[in-house]
Design a protein around this motif. Structure first.
Motif, PDB file in Angstrom:
ATOM      1  N   ASN A  83      -7.423   4.094  -0.884  1.00  0.00           N
ATOM      2  CA  ASN A  83      -8.613   4.824  -1.337  1.00  0.00           C
ATOM      3  C   ASN A  83      -9.719   3.798  -1.568  1.00  0.00           C
ATOM      4  O   ASN A  83     -10.231   3.631  -2.670  1.00  0.00           O
ATOM      5  N   HIS A  90      -5.359  -1.056  -1.803  1.00  0.00           N
ATOM      6  CA  HIS A  90      -5.010   0.362  -1.756  1.00  0.00           C
ATOM      7  C   HIS A  90      -5.822   1.038  -0.653  1.00  0.00           C
ATOM      8  O   HIS A  90      -6.789   0.470  -0.130  1.00  0.00           O
ATOM      9  N   ASN A 118      -9.789  -4.243   2.690  1.00  0.00           N
ATOM     10  CA  ASN A 118      -8.768  -4.455   1.654  1.00  0.00           C
ATOM     11  C   ASN A 118      -9.363  -4.945   0.338  1.00  0.00           C
ATOM     12  O   ASN A 118      -8.871  -4.613  -0.742  1.00  0.00           O
ATOM     13  N   PRO A 157       0.817  -1.226   0.000  1.00  0.00           N
ATOM     14  CA  PRO A 157       0.000   0.000   0.000  1.00  0.00           C
ATOM     15  C   PRO A 157       0.848   1.272   0.000  1.00  0.00           C
ATOM     16  O   PRO A 157       0.315   2.374  -0.014  1.00  0.00           O
ATOM     17  N   SER A 160      -5.894   6.949  -8.609  1.00  0.00           N
ATOM     18  CA  SER A 160      -5.071   5.793  -8.982  1.00  0.00           C
ATOM     19  C   SER A 160      -4.930   4.791  -7.842  1.00  0.00           C
ATOM     20  O   SER A 160      -4.414   3.690  -8.039  1.00  0.00           O
ATOM     21  N   GLN A 161      -5.407   5.170  -6.657  1.00  0.00           N
ATOM     22  CA  GLN A 161      -5.208   4.327  -5.462  1.00  0.00           C
ATOM     23  C   GLN A 161      -6.493   3.614  -5.029  1.00  0.00           C
ATOM     24  O   GLN A 161      -6.754   3.440  -3.844  1.00  0.00           O
ATOM     25  N   THR A 162      -7.300   3.199  -6.016  1.00  0.00           N
ATOM     26  CA  THR A 162      -8.610   2.620  -5.703  1.00  0.00           C
ATOM     27  C   THR A 162      -8.665   1.112  -5.911  1.00  0.00           C
ATOM     28  O   THR A 162      -9.729   0.515  -5.821  1.00  0.00           O
ATOM     29  N   LYS A 163      -7.528   0.475  -6.169  1.00  0.00           N
ATOM     30  CA  LYS A 163      -7.516  -0.975  -6.391  1.00  0.00           C
ATOM     31  C   LYS A 163      -7.523  -1.715  -5.057  1.00  0.00           C
ATOM     32  O   LYS A 163      -7.260  -1.133  -3.999  1.00  0.00           O
ATOM     33  N   SER A 223       2.534   4.464  -3.752  1.00  0.00           N
ATOM     34  CA  SER A 223       2.387   5.860  -4.184  1.00  0.00           C
ATOM     35  C   SER A 223       3.428   6.780  -3.561  1.00  0.00           C
ATOM     36  O   SER A 223       3.774   7.811  -4.132  1.00  0.00           O
ATOM     37  N   GLN A 259      -2.192   8.618  -1.221  1.00  0.00           N
ATOM     38  CA  GLN A 259      -2.603   7.229  -0.996  1.00  0.00           C
ATOM     39  C   GLN A 259      -4.090   7.095  -0.699  1.00  0.00           C
ATOM     40  O   GLN A 259      -4.728   6.133  -1.111  1.00  0.00           O
TER      41      GLN A 259
END
Length: 709
Positions: free
Chosen positions: A607, A605, A573, A277, A599-602, A280, A594
């Motif tokens: 977000n 991650h 998660n 995580p 871009s941090q939504t997978k 970023s 983060q």
């Protein structure tokens, strides 16, 4: 006594005995009688267990608490929140700034490389009348180099069309024009803008990078333009941080800590198989170089103001986790070495770091035990043993604290007034660096509608939560920054408590009461589940209050309370939730990439709400690239306003923390003659009272502090 009464009395007495046995724990005096080691053990209680003892993989607070004791970073923050060296004894920051000369301008008699150097020399020599800020930027330049035009070939993997097909390799031939490299003794985000005054606008006039790049096969024009911009950026900032490591620092197994371990930690974070995580924080890094065993040179791709602070990350031992070590472990355990990653390693339950404490034992949902590291570089901690006990029930935690089987207790809001006056204890309090919130899964209906999210927030009486659940030990919060910093915009008003206005917003979004009183849309009831973790009575109360508030306006809300590890690993998660109650502990730095960048939504991650907003993304990047504090504040305030408007979270409150310790726990140092000197424990600006934990010790009696100034 009759037989009948006797039969009734026996089970009652047995029940009373069992209750007493359940709550009985040996007193502190009983523990230390004949066992002086208890004085050298610090025992703490937590509602939840750790999930993974690896600083680059874990993100929960329980794991972080243990990782902070087992691992060490290059830097951390001192009592006044200034960066200080840990594994790094010193560091320097400088920059290489690059720019391509405009080919069209050069072809029409404009400035070439030699002319640019001549103009810079003239300007630095004070021969031109220039604004003070330009003179200042010129003074930062320590060297200028002209790189001649060249042709080179790069290969990139791309997806064409909709972007859903397979990646294919494509060869790109790049005809790069002349380039200038400036060596600066510090980072100067304004260098190119200020050089326009010296070199002329034509030098920095835009040119189409795609005109100088040829693809080996047909390629979409937009894709070629994007790749060309990456390969031929007209200007480029490369901040460089060079750390010098302390000599003689060792991991707990005796292996020396070197610059190679720092580089390995970075590479492990960036390895996609590890699903870290932290990616970023380190994606802006261009390269990590190791000139010698005690020097790390980190080059960044672009401006990145949180660069230094990010190296507080605990450093991993390369010799225990590199590719060869993981392959050996996979083979020993009968697993596929090619599919085996750091996430599967038993290291995560038996960590080896170079911090002040050595891992000894982990019994899941029971305790984690550490022992002090005798060879710790800053001197071994006073406590010989640290025990992290999992005690999910807060009443049990409290009872054990009174008995002395745990040494500290996070006071619940309703106990603050009473326990802060108890002469048996030291009491500490402050406003938390963080906040509690309700997050919505924006990937799911109805949470993909900002009107619904705003209505949900307006239906909850947050002041009621602060007054009756927190007993006043909290403050309203409206956005994602630490409230004690100027990055937080105090002018933004909290959502009002207004159920009628909430219903109006829901009606605007198409939700209206059906025949049974529930809100409906298209024949479907507005129904979802709100979850949180067990062992936290405050969150449990928020769950109940939110459920009741939403039901009052016709929303069918279910609730669920999950064991901590299940909650984090299976629901958060994996982003398998409708809405949840949780909290963030924040740092001082305003970098929120983060948690809030799209871009941090997978999965895995941070977000996990799935917030995606183009304007917010732009501001998040600007905050990262800005070194000017006032400008950062403006960007943060703008980001705060967007998030407050979009309401991906219902921001509830920032809590006031209170903790108590036995009066006999003090800071113990040694004077010049080797005798112990005792000091009271005091909170610091870090928002914690544990800053000097390595110097804590528990004495048989309260020392005399009469000589204090």
């Amino acid at each position: 006594m009759t037989v009948k009464r006797l039969l009734l009395w026996v089970p009652l007495a047995l029940m009373l005995f069992l209750v007493q046995a359940y709550f009985w724990v040996p007193s502190y005096e009983e523990q230390t009688r004949g066992n002086p080691e208890r004085l050298e053990s610090f025992i703490t209680g937590s509602i939840g267990d750790a999930s993974m003892l690896n600083p680059i993989l874990s993100a929960d607070s329980a794991s972080s608490e243990i990782n902070a004791l087992v691992f060490e970073g290059l830097l951390d923050r001192d009592e006044d929140l200034r960066l200080r060296g840990r594994l790094a004894e010193s560091w320097e920051i400088r920059e290489e700034a690059w720019f391509y000369l405009n080919p069209a301008a050069a072809q029409t008699g404009g400035a070439g490389g030699a002319e640019v150097v001549a103009r810079l020399i003239k300007a630095r020599g004070g021969l031109l009348d220039l604004p003070p800020e330009v003179v200042e930027s010129l003074a930062y330049i320590q060297g200028v180099e002209v790189l001649p035009a060249r042709t080179f070939i790069e290969t990139r993997k791309v997806r064409q069309g909709s972007g859903e097909g397979e990646e294919t390799g494509i060869e790109l031939t790049v005809h790069a024009p002349e380039r200038i490299r400036l060596s600066l003794d510090r980072v100067d985000p304004e260098i190119f803008e200020r050089l326009r005054t010296v070199l002329g606008e034509e030098v920095f006039a835009p040119f189409q990078s795609a005109d100088f790049v040829e693809a080996s096969e047909p390629i979409e024009e937009a894709l070629l333009a994007r790749l060309a911009e990456e390969l031929l950026p007209q200007t480029e900032h490369n901040p460089i941080v060079t750390f010098r490591l302390r000599p003689g620092v060792r991991f707990h197994d005796g292996h020396p800590v070197t610059a190679a371990d720092v580089r390995f930690t970075y590479e492990a974070i960036m390895d996609p198989r590890n699903l870290s995580p932290r990616v970023s924080d380190y994606e802006p890094v261009k390269s990590v170089e190791v000139p010698d065993p005690l020097t790390v040179r980190i080059v960044y791709k672009r401006l990145y103001s949180p660069a230094l602070a990010s190296w507080g990350m605990g450093i991993l031992p390369e010799h225990l986790l590199n590719a060869e070590a993981l392959k050996r472990e996979a083979a020993e355990r009968g697993m596929d070495p090619e599919a085996f990653s750091m996430r599967q390693s038993r290291f995560n339950r038996r960590p080896v770091g170079c911090g002040p404490f050595v891992f000894k034992e982990w019994l899941s949902d029971q305790h984690i035990e550490l022992t002090r590291f005798e060879d710790y570089w800053e001197g071994a901690p006073n406590y010989r043993r640290y025990v992290y006990r999992v005690i999910p029930d807060l009443l049990t935690q409290e009872m054990e604290f009174y008995a002395g089987t745990v040494d500290n207790y996070a006071v619940q809001p309703h106990q603050v007034e009473r326990l802060s006056r108890d002469p048996r204890f030291q009491s500490f309090s402050g406003v938390s660096f963080g906040y509690t919130y309700i997050a919505y899964n924006l990937r799911r209906e109805p949470f993909n509608d900002a009107r619904v999210r705003r209505a949900l927030g307006m239906a909850i009486d947050v002041e009621k939560i602060i007054r009756f659940v927190l007993y006043g030990q909290g403050e309203r919060i409206t956005g994602p920054f630490v409230k004690q910093t100027d990055f937080y915009d105090h002018s933004i008003e909290p959502l009002p408590y207004d159920p009628e206005a909430a219903l109006a917003l829901l009606a605007e979004a198409g939700w209206r009461r059906g025949p049974e009183g529930w809100l409906e849309k298209g024949g479907r009831r507005l129904q979802f589940t709100l979850i949180t973790n067990g062992g936290n009575d405050t969150r449990k109360a928020i769950l109940a209050i939110a459920q009741d508030a939403w039901k009052q306006i016709g929303i069918d809300v279910r609730t669920d309370i999950l064991e901590w590890s299940v909650f984090i690993e299976e629901r958060v998660n994996k982003q398998d939730f409708d809405a949840l109650v949780l909290g963030w502990s924040m740092g001082v730095d305003p970098d929120l990439f983060q948690i809030w960048h799209s871009s941090q939504t997978k999965p895995f991650h941070l977000n996990f709400a799935g917030f995606a907003n183009e304007a917010a993304d732009d501001l998040i990047l600007r905050i990262r690239e800005t070194y000017d504090h006032d400008r950062q504040v403006r960007y943060c305030n703008d980001l705060h306003a967007i998030i407050a408007e979009e309401q991906p979270y219902t921001f509830l409150y920032v809590g006031k923390w209170t903790a108590i310790l036995d009066q006999r726990i003090v800071i113990q140092r040694t004077d010049a003659s080797g005798d112990p000197v005792y000091e009271r424990i005091k909170p610091t600006k870090t928002g914690s009272y544990t800053f000097h934990f390595n110097r804590w010790i528990k004495l048989p009696h309260v020392p005399d502090f009469a000589a204090e100034g």
